[in-house]
Write a protein that holds these residues in place. Structure first.
Motif, PDB file in Angstrom:
ATOM      1  N   PHE A 168      47.329  65.470  33.418  1.00  0.00           N
ATOM      2  CA  PHE A 168      47.127  66.833  32.924  1.00  0.00           C
ATOM      3  C   PHE A 168      48.257  67.214  31.965  1.00  0.00           C
ATOM      4  CE2 PHE A 168      47.894  71.407  33.241  1.00  0.00           C
ATOM      5  CZ  PHE A 168      46.644  71.895  32.881  1.00  0.00           C
TER       6      PHE A 168
ATOM      7  N   ASN B 175      48.512  64.991  28.628  1.00  0.00           N
ATOM      8  CA  ASN B 175      47.428  65.277  27.693  1.00  0.00           C
ATOM      9  C   ASN B 175      47.494  66.694  27.147  1.00  0.00           C
ATOM     10  OD1 ASN B 175      45.425  62.904  27.438  1.00  0.00           O
ATOM     11  ND2 ASN B 175      46.010  62.931  29.580  1.00  0.00           N
ATOM     12  N   LEU B 176      47.939  67.622  27.992  1.00  0.00           N
ATOM     13  CA  LEU B 176      48.079  69.003  27.524  1.00  0.00           C
ATOM     14  C   LEU B 176      49.150  69.093  26.434  1.00  0.00           C
ATOM     15  CD1 LEU B 176      47.255  72.014  28.011  1.00  0.00           C
ATOM     16  CD2 LEU B 176      49.245  72.162  29.498  1.00  0.00           C
TER      17      LEU B 176
ATOM     18  N   LEU C 244      47.940  67.586  23.300  1.00  0.00           N
ATOM     19  CA  LEU C 244      46.863  68.349  22.663  1.00  0.00           C
ATOM     20  C   LEU C 244      47.409  69.570  21.935  1.00  0.00           C
ATOM     21  CD1 LEU C 244      43.706  68.158  22.564  1.00  0.00           C
ATOM     22  CD2 LEU C 244      43.684  69.822  24.397  1.00  0.00           C
TER      23      LEU C 244
ATOM     24  N   ARG D 151      41.547  63.867  24.700  1.00  0.00           N
ATOM     25  CA  ARG D 151      42.558  64.621  25.462  1.00  0.00           C
ATOM     26  C   ARG D 151      41.901  65.742  26.257  1.00  0.00           C
ATOM     27  NH1 ARG D 151      45.860  61.124  25.496  1.00  0.00           N
ATOM     28  NH2 ARG D 151      46.919  60.424  23.629  1.00  0.00           N
ATOM     29  N   LEU D 152      40.966  66.419  25.593  1.00  0.00           N
ATOM     30  CA  LEU D 152      40.277  67.543  26.225  1.00  0.00           C
ATOM     31  C   LEU D 152      39.469  67.067  27.435  1.00  0.00           C
ATOM     32  CD1 LEU D 152      40.293  70.509  25.486  1.00  0.00           C
ATOM     33  CD2 LEU D 152      38.084  70.194  24.360  1.00  0.00           C
TER      34      LEU D 152
ATOM     35  N   LEU E  64      41.736  66.498  30.246  1.00  0.00           N
ATOM     36  CA  LEU E  64      42.192  67.780  30.811  1.00  0.00           C
ATOM     37  C   LEU E  64      41.148  68.346  31.757  1.00  0.00           C
ATOM     38  CD1 LEU E  64      43.970  69.894  28.060  1.00  0.00           C
ATOM     39  CD2 LEU E  64      44.928  68.705  30.020  1.00  0.00           C
TER      40      LEU E  64
ATOM     41  N   SER F  90      41.107  66.295  34.866  1.00  0.00           N
ATOM     42  CA  SER F  90      42.261  66.458  35.757  1.00  0.00           C
ATOM     43  C   SER F  90      42.215  67.803  36.470  1.00  0.00           C
ATOM     44  CB  SER F  90      43.584  66.258  35.006  1.00  0.00           C
ATOM     45  OG  SER F  90      43.616  67.024  33.851  1.00  0.00           O
ATOM     46  N   ILE F  91      41.635  68.819  35.818  1.00  0.00           N
ATOM     47  CA  ILE F  91      41.496  70.114  36.501  1.00  0.00           C
ATOM     48  C   ILE F  91      40.495  69.984  37.655  1.00  0.00           C
ATOM     49  CG2 ILE F  91      40.673  72.494  36.253  1.00  0.00           C
ATOM     50  CD1 ILE F  91      41.822  72.353  33.351  1.00  0.00           C
TER      51      ILE F  91
END
Ligand SMILES: [Zn+2]
Length: 186
Positions: free
Chosen positions: A68, A71-72, A75, A155-156, A159, A162-163
């Motif tokens: 998370f 990648n965050l 991004l 990446r999105l 994300l 991972s959430i």
């Protein structure tokens, strides 16, 4: 030699050489502790004390949290991440299902050890949620090789995954937390 003592007031159980002067749970003082014979065998108690499953679940959850964050940061692009970190994130995607399987297996073992059966409603719920976690983490690997995503969409996707995965992980942890407090039978 450690013995078990139980507080006569609140039922709190401690393992120590001498009975405590003050109960750490209710705060009463004096001779409130009586010797207590645990119905659980010493060997089972020792294995339970290792907390194998609660330790093992840290790995998939740490992987998800790392995925998370890496990648965050990549991004939103405020700081430039070293390429080794991005490579590590890619490796984590591959390692995640293995970590999840190990955590689940240790959970089945721990569940059997504590409750002598794994078909109780809460444990069943945990097994379903863990299977969902494993399937999702595998589907992430499949998707990333099937779809030809550009960097940002990739990446999105991680994300969102991972959430979702940390949501399932938290849910599992909450159920697990209540189970670990349970007093096991002999
Ligand atoms: Zn007490």
């Amino acid at each position: 030699m450690k013995k078990l003592y139980r507080c006569k007031v609140c039922g709190y159980i401690v393992g120590s050489k001498e009975p405590p002067e003050v109960c750490p749970a209710c705060g009463f003082k004096g001779k409130i502790f009586e010797e207590f014979e645990s119905p659980v065998s010493a060997k089972r108690r020792i294995i339970m004390k290792l907390h194998i499953h609660p330790v093992m679940v840290h790995f998939p959850l740490a992987f998800v949290l790392s995925l998370f964050l890496i990648n965050l940061f990549d991004l939103i692009n405020i700081i430039r991440l070293p390429s080794t970190l991005l490579a590590m994130a890619e490796a984590l995607v591959w390692l995640l299902p293995f970590a999840a399987v190990l955590a689940t297996l240790s959970g089945l073992y721990d569940g059997r050890l504590r409750f002598k059966r794994i078909d109780t409603p809460l444990l069943k719920k945990k097994i379903i949620l863990s299977s969902l976690f494993i399937l999702l983490s595998i589907s992430l690997i499949v998707l990333q090789s099937l779809l030809d995503l550009d960097q940002a969409s990739y990446r999105l996707m991680i994300l969102v995954y991972s959430i979702a995965l940390s949501g399932i992980g938290t849910w599992l942890g909450l159920i697990g937390g209540s189970l670990i407090e349970a007093k096991v039978r002999g």
